[in-house]
Design a protein around this motif. Structure first.
Motif, PDB file in Angstrom:
ATOM      1  N   ALA A   1      19.469  68.639  40.646  1.00 60.41           N
ATOM      2  CA  ALA A   1      19.220  68.586  39.200  1.00 60.41           C
ATOM      3  C   ALA A   1      20.504  68.240  38.453  1.00 60.41           C
ATOM      4  O   ALA A   1      20.478  67.452  37.495  1.00 60.41           O
ATOM      5  CB  ALA A   1      18.670  69.922  38.719  1.00 60.41           C
TER       6      ALA A   1
ATOM      7  N   SER B   1      21.052  64.911  36.191  1.00 58.71           N
ATOM      8  CA  SER B   1      21.197  65.122  34.753  1.00 58.71           C
ATOM      9  C   SER B   1      22.066  64.057  34.106  1.00 58.71           C
ATOM     10  O   SER B   1      21.978  63.824  32.897  1.00 58.71           O
ATOM     11  CB  SER B   1      21.763  66.513  34.467  1.00 58.71           C
ATOM     12  OG  SER B   1      23.105  66.591  34.886  1.00 58.71           O
TER      13      SER B   1
ATOM     14  N   ARG C   1      17.341  62.445  32.804  1.00 60.82           N
ATOM     15  CA  ARG C   1      17.226  63.796  32.263  1.00 60.82           C
ATOM     16  C   ARG C   1      15.845  64.420  32.525  1.00 60.82           C
ATOM     17  O   ARG C   1      15.753  65.615  32.791  1.00 60.82           O
ATOM     18  CB  ARG C   1      17.529  63.758  30.762  1.00 60.82           C
ATOM     19  CG  ARG C   1      17.651  65.086  30.132  1.00 60.82           C
ATOM     20  CD  ARG C   1      18.823  65.835  30.694  1.00 60.82           C
ATOM     21  NE  ARG C   1      18.760  67.211  30.222  1.00 60.82           N
ATOM     22  CZ  ARG C   1      19.608  68.132  30.552  1.00 60.82           C
ATOM     23  NH1 ARG C   1      20.595  67.858  31.353  1.00 60.82           N
ATOM     24  NH2 ARG C   1      19.487  69.348  30.106  1.00 60.82           N
ATOM     25  N   THR C   2      14.786  63.634  32.459  1.00 53.91           N
ATOM     26  CA  THR C   2      13.448  64.198  32.640  1.00 53.91           C
ATOM     27  C   THR C   2      13.249  64.701  34.070  1.00 53.91           C
ATOM     28  O   THR C   2      12.669  65.767  34.275  1.00 53.91           O
ATOM     29  CB  THR C   2      12.347  63.185  32.283  1.00 53.91           C
ATOM     30  OG1 THR C   2      12.533  62.000  33.049  1.00 53.91           O
ATOM     31  CG2 THR C   2      12.376  62.835  30.816  1.00 53.91           C
TER      32      THR C   2
ATOM     33  N   ASP D   1      15.166  67.899  34.475  1.00 46.69           N
ATOM     34  CA  ASP D   1      14.448  69.028  33.872  1.00 46.69           C
ATOM     35  C   ASP D   1      13.328  69.526  34.783  1.00 46.69           C
ATOM     36  O   ASP D   1      13.096  70.732  34.889  1.00 46.69           O
ATOM     37  CB  ASP D   1      13.880  68.648  32.509  1.00 46.69           C
ATOM     38  CG  ASP D   1      14.974  68.474  31.463  1.00 46.69           C
ATOM     39  OD1 ASP D   1      16.099  68.965  31.689  1.00 46.69           O
ATOM     40  OD2 ASP D   1      14.692  67.843  30.423  1.00 46.69           O
ATOM     41  N   LYS D   2      12.648  68.609  35.448  1.00 49.15           N
ATOM     42  CA  LYS D   2      11.590  68.999  36.386  1.00 49.15           C
ATOM     43  C   LYS D   2      12.179  69.800  37.553  1.00 49.15           C
ATOM     44  O   LYS D   2      11.603  70.806  37.986  1.00 49.15           O
ATOM     45  CB  LYS D   2      10.864  67.773  36.919  1.00 49.15           C
ATOM     46  CG  LYS D   2       9.965  67.108  35.912  1.00 49.15           C
ATOM     47  CD  LYS D   2       9.309  65.873  36.489  1.00 49.15           C
ATOM     48  CE  LYS D   2       8.512  65.118  35.451  1.00 49.15           C
ATOM     49  NZ  LYS D   2       7.935  63.885  35.992  1.00 49.15           N
TER      50      LYS D   2
ATOM     51  N   MET E   1      14.933  71.530  37.474  1.00 47.86           N
ATOM     52  CA  MET E   1      15.371  72.826  36.953  1.00 47.86           C
ATOM     53  C   MET E   1      14.191  73.796  36.861  1.00 47.86           C
ATOM     54  O   MET E   1      14.327  74.977  37.185  1.00 47.86           O
ATOM     55  CB  MET E   1      16.024  72.664  35.574  1.00 47.86           C
ATOM     56  CG  MET E   1      17.394  72.041  35.624  1.00 47.86           C
ATOM     57  SD  MET E   1      18.604  73.012  36.543  1.00 47.86           S
ATOM     58  CE  MET E   1      18.749  74.427  35.480  1.00 47.86           C
ATOM     59  N   ALA E   2      13.039  73.287  36.451  1.00 48.37           N
ATOM     60  CA  ALA E   2      11.842  74.129  36.384  1.00 48.37           C
ATOM     61  C   ALA E   2      11.443  74.587  37.789  1.00 48.37           C
ATOM     62  O   ALA E   2      11.056  75.747  37.990  1.00 48.37           O
ATOM     63  CB  ALA E   2      10.702  73.375  35.717  1.00 48.37           C
TER      64      ALA E   2
END
Length: 54
Positions: free
Chosen positions: A25, A29, A33-34, A37-38, A40-41
């Motif tokens: 991630a 980054s 970025r998207t 973010d996935k 990171m989730a």
């Protein structure tokens, strides 16, 4: 030598997966970025599983 054949616990496996996911991630980054973010989730879900085990 005696730890050579020691199997990893489920928590240790999840810790390793969590660390790798965070590293991916962080690298993403800077470019996407998207996707970062996935990841990171996904890492947060792994962290929740680790907390349940411990």
């Amino acid at each position: 030598m005696f730890g050579l054949f020691k199997k990893k616990t489920e928590a240790e496996k999840l810790q390793e997966l969590y660390k790798k996911t965070l590293e991916k991630a962080h690298k993403l980054s800077h470019t996407n970025r998207t996707e970062a973010d996935k990841l990171m989730a996904e890492a947060e879900e792994i962290a929740k599983k680790i907390e349940k085990i411990q």
